[in-house]
Design a protein around this motif. Structure first.
Motif, PDB file in Angstrom:
ATOM      1  N   ARG A  69     102.593  44.709  84.685  1.00 27.37           N
ATOM      2  CA  ARG A  69     103.444  43.742  84.821  1.00 27.37           C
ATOM      3  C   ARG A  69     105.344  44.966  85.137  1.00 27.37           C
ATOM      4  NH1 ARG A  69     104.146  41.875  78.569  1.00 27.37           N
ATOM      5  NH2 ARG A  69     106.503  41.169  79.307  1.00 27.37           N
ATOM      6  N   GLU A  70     104.559  45.947  84.721  1.00 28.31           N
ATOM      7  CA  GLU A  70     105.503  46.838  84.540  1.00 28.31           C
ATOM      8  C   GLU A  70     106.580  46.794  86.520  1.00 28.31           C
ATOM      9  OE1 GLU A  70     102.528  47.535  82.835  1.00 28.31           O
ATOM     10  OE2 GLU A  70     103.163  48.564  81.446  1.00 28.31           O
ATOM     11  N   VAL A  71     104.885  46.948  87.184  1.00 28.88           N
ATOM     12  CA  VAL A  71     106.127  47.274  88.732  1.00 28.88           C
ATOM     13  C   VAL A  71     106.836  45.917  88.707  1.00 28.88           C
ATOM     14  CG1 VAL A  71     105.204  46.777  90.648  1.00 28.88           C
ATOM     15  CG2 VAL A  71     103.408  47.489  89.234  1.00 28.88           C
ATOM     16  N   PHE A  72     106.998  44.761  87.800  1.00 30.64           N
ATOM     17  CA  PHE A  72     108.460  44.012  87.649  1.00 30.64           C
ATOM     18  C   PHE A  72     109.596  43.786  87.894  1.00 30.64           C
ATOM     19  CE2 PHE A  72     104.074  42.828  88.626  1.00 30.64           C
ATOM     20  CZ  PHE A  72     103.638  42.152  90.146  1.00 30.64           C
ATOM     21  N   ARG A 121     118.133  50.098  93.704  1.00 31.88           N
ATOM     22  CA  ARG A 121     119.286  48.383  93.207  1.00 31.88           C
ATOM     23  C   ARG A 121     118.909  47.580  93.244  1.00 31.88           C
ATOM     24  NH1 ARG A 121     123.317  51.618  90.570  1.00 31.88           N
ATOM     25  NH2 ARG A 121     123.652  53.716  91.107  1.00 31.88           N
ATOM     26  N   TYR A 122     118.403  46.394  91.989  1.00 25.51           N
ATOM     27  CA  TYR A 122     118.411  45.440  92.307  1.00 25.51           C
ATOM     28  C   TYR A 122     119.995  44.698  91.392  1.00 25.51           C
ATOM     29  CZ  TYR A 122     117.175  45.798  87.516  1.00 25.51           C
ATOM     30  OH  TYR A 122     117.176  45.958  85.882  1.00 25.51           O
ATOM     31  N   PHE A 123     119.569  43.250  91.577  1.00 23.39           N
ATOM     32  CA  PHE A 123     120.055  42.504  91.608  1.00 23.39           C
ATOM     33  C   PHE A 123     119.683  40.727  90.754  1.00 23.39           C
ATOM     34  CE2 PHE A 123     121.961  41.583  95.433  1.00 23.39           C
ATOM     35  CZ  PHE A 123     121.485  40.484  95.566  1.00 23.39           C
ATOM     36  N   LYS A 124     119.925  39.989  89.407  1.00 20.05           N
ATOM     37  CA  LYS A 124     119.181  39.070  89.784  1.00 20.05           C
ATOM     38  C   LYS A 124     119.339  37.601  90.789  1.00 20.05           C
ATOM     39  CE  LYS A 124     119.114  37.538  85.118  1.00 20.05           C
ATOM     40  NZ  LYS A 124     119.161  36.085  85.378  1.00 20.05           N
ATOM     41  N   VAL A 171     104.273  55.767  86.537  1.00 17.38           N
ATOM     42  CA  VAL A 171     105.443  55.072  86.640  1.00 17.38           C
ATOM     43  C   VAL A 171     106.260  55.956  85.501  1.00 17.38           C
ATOM     44  CG1 VAL A 171     104.387  52.606  86.185  1.00 17.38           C
ATOM     45  CG2 VAL A 171     105.225  53.879  83.942  1.00 17.38           C
ATOM     46  N   GLY A 172     107.805  55.411  85.360  1.00 14.31           N
ATOM     47  CA  GLY A 172     108.999  56.250  84.106  1.00 14.31           C
ATOM     48  C   GLY A 172     109.397  55.759  83.249  1.00 14.31           C
ATOM     49  N   LEU A 181     103.452  54.329  95.051  1.00 12.36           N
ATOM     50  CA  LEU A 181     104.771  54.779  94.904  1.00 12.36           C
ATOM     51  C   LEU A 181     105.892  53.466  94.931  1.00 12.36           C
ATOM     52  CD1 LEU A 181     107.711  55.313  96.659  1.00 12.36           C
ATOM     53  CD2 LEU A 181     106.952  54.028  99.316  1.00 12.36           C
ATOM     54  N   ILE A 182     105.402  51.984  94.939  1.00 13.09           N
ATOM     55  CA  ILE A 182     105.769  51.126  94.122  1.00 13.09           C
ATOM     56  C   ILE A 182     106.055  50.807  92.830  1.00 13.09           C
ATOM     57  CG2 ILE A 182     103.653  49.096  93.851  1.00 13.09           C
ATOM     58  CD1 ILE A 182     106.687  47.174  95.560  1.00 13.09           C
ATOM     59  N   GLY A 183     105.320  51.076  92.025  1.00 10.18           N
ATOM     60  CA  GLY A 183     105.082  51.257  90.899  1.00 10.18           C
ATOM     61  C   GLY A 183     106.555  52.538  90.234  1.00 10.18           C
ATOM     62  N   ARG A 184     105.869  53.791  91.057  1.00 10.02           N
ATOM     63  CA  ARG A 184     107.482  54.517  90.940  1.00 10.02           C
ATOM     64  C   ARG A 184     108.763  53.872  90.674  1.00 10.02           C
ATOM     65  NH1 ARG A 184     103.966  59.341  89.204  1.00 10.02           N
ATOM     66  NH2 ARG A 184     106.450  60.760  89.876  1.00 10.02           N
ATOM     67  N   LEU A 185     109.059  53.531  91.973  1.00  5.16           N
ATOM     68  CA  LEU A 185     109.905  53.223  92.820  1.00  5.16           C
ATOM     69  C   LEU A 185     110.537  51.825  91.524  1.00  5.16           C
ATOM     70  CD1 LEU A 185     110.174  52.859  96.218  1.00  5.16           C
ATOM     71  CD2 LEU A 185     111.047  54.525  95.181  1.00  5.16           C
ATOM     72  N   MET A 186     109.992  51.056  90.995  1.00  2.00           N
ATOM     73  CA  MET A 186     110.696  49.929  90.151  1.00  2.00           C
ATOM     74  C   MET A 186     110.541  50.564  89.003  1.00  2.00           C
ATOM     75  SD  MET A 186     111.496  48.392  93.515  1.00  2.00           S
ATOM     76  CE  MET A 186     111.962  46.961  91.876  1.00  2.00           C
ATOM     77  N   THR A 187     109.562  50.253  88.533  1.00  2.00           N
ATOM     78  CA  THR A 187     109.791  51.002  87.197  1.00  2.00           C
ATOM     79  C   THR A 187     111.070  52.063  87.107  1.00  2.00           C
ATOM     80  OG1 THR A 187     108.106  53.227  86.711  1.00  2.00           O
ATOM     81  CG2 THR A 187     107.462  50.405  86.471  1.00  2.00           C
TER      82      THR A 187
END
Length: 335
Positions: A288-291, A265-268, A223-224, A27-33
């Motif tokens: 590393r792709e998860v991040f 949705r994210y921001f740095k 991932v996507g 799940l987290i891999g699919r969401l974060m990528t």
């Protein structure tokens, strides 16, 4: 014998860490990528919550005129996650200046390990959270009929029932009819789930139900957006939809998600940079792709301590654009 070898033969240290602690979560891999940037102060999602009706007429009949307001806004705010990386500066120094005796970069390894700990912790949060206690919103609140989260995006699910997700109760025994009913309740034309998620126990029950002639088991990317890991996640396919086992998934529950309606949705954070992992850690799937979306500060001296510290952040939220296109089957204990 032991003393002679100890004074003549150096031990061999594998140039890697092997993780024996963390679980795995597609799940987290699919969401974060698939994460997208946060824009503005808050995220507002206009949603249509009612429909209008027309009329039939002949000749010069008076036509009905009415102005109706069919839309409202779901409004979502961000929250922040933090995990720290701390190391005694004398240990970092010994490692840094060990020359050929340095097998691994201690600081890089510890940083990567903490980042993977963060991903593992958040994987559980993305299932269990209703957004309370400053947590990110998770499936417990999104894929819900109002039982766990009465309001979503500031709107009442009683006042606006189309904001309820589909929740069906298996009553203990799982059947293919119940899986089919859940899928039919969520699906509308081309609007249909893209993935099913459950823990290994429920996945095993589903595998038993699907006839061997119709059973399709193959790997799918977790991932996507063109990103791939070294291997996919093993999935059962039912009605063309992959069902993937996720160790972090809620017990006794089968989720069907339309991932097109869910966006992290994210921001740095200012003063940070995106995370890049170069460490050698094996034994989990947090590559590393998860991040995507995670950021960190540079190494800095701690106040009043001889230590180097680094902060890892993830800021944003999981935004559900259309909860009713997601659903779950609960109370699954047997098949």
């Amino acid at each position: 014998m032991a003393n002679r070898l100890e004074t003549t033969t150096r031990n061999f240290l594998e140039p890697k860490w092997v993780d024996t602690v963390l679980s795995s979560s597609p799940l987290i891999g699919r969401l974060m990528t698939r994460a997208v940037p946060w824009v503005g102060d808050k995220i507002e999602i206009p949603v249509k919550v009612s429909s209008s009706t027309g009329e039939f007429f002949k000749g010069l009949a008076t036509l009905t005129r009415a102005v109706t307001n069919q839309t409202v806004k779901m409004v979502f705010d961000h929250t922040n996650y933090h995990i720290d990386v701390s190391l005694p500066i004398d240990e970092v120094s010994k490692n840094a200046f060990a020359g050929e005796n340095r097998i691994l970069d201690l600081a890089a390894q510890q940083f990567a390990s903490k980042a993977q700990d963060a991903a593992d912790e958040l994987a559980g949060i993305f299932y269990s959270s209703t957004g309370a206690n400053n947590q990110f919103l998770g499936l417990e609140g999104i894929v819900d009929d109002g039982t766990n989260l009465a309001t979503i995006g500031g709107l009442s699910r009683t006042t606006y029932p189309t904001l309820r997700a589909i929740v069906n109760n298996a009553g203990g025994v799982l059947t293919l009819d119940e899986i089919s009913t859940l899928l039919s309740n969520i699906t509308s034309g081309t609007q249909k789930p893209t993935v099913g998620l459950c823990n290994e126990a429920v996945w095993d029950l589903i595998e038993k139900l699907i006839d061997a002639r119709d059973r399709i088991i193959r790997d799918v990317d977790i991932v996507g957006n063109g990103l791939t890991l070294s291997a996919g996640a093993t999935a059962l396919f039912y009605r063309g939809i992959p069902i993937i086992a996720d160790e972090k998934a809620t017990a006794q529950t089968l989720y069907f998600l339309n991932e097109n309606t869910l966006k992290f949705r994210y921001f740095k954070m200012v003063g940070t940079q995106p995370i890049t992992l170069n460490a050698k850690i094996e034994g989990n799937d947090y590559g590393r792709e998860v991040f995507i979306g995670f950021s960190s500060t540079d190494w800095k001296m701690a106040d009043n301590q001889s230590a180097l510290v680094k902060d890892i952040f993830l800021s944003g939220n999981l935004i559900p654009e259309n909860p009713k296109r997601n659903g779950k089957l609960i109370n699954i204990t047997s098949a």
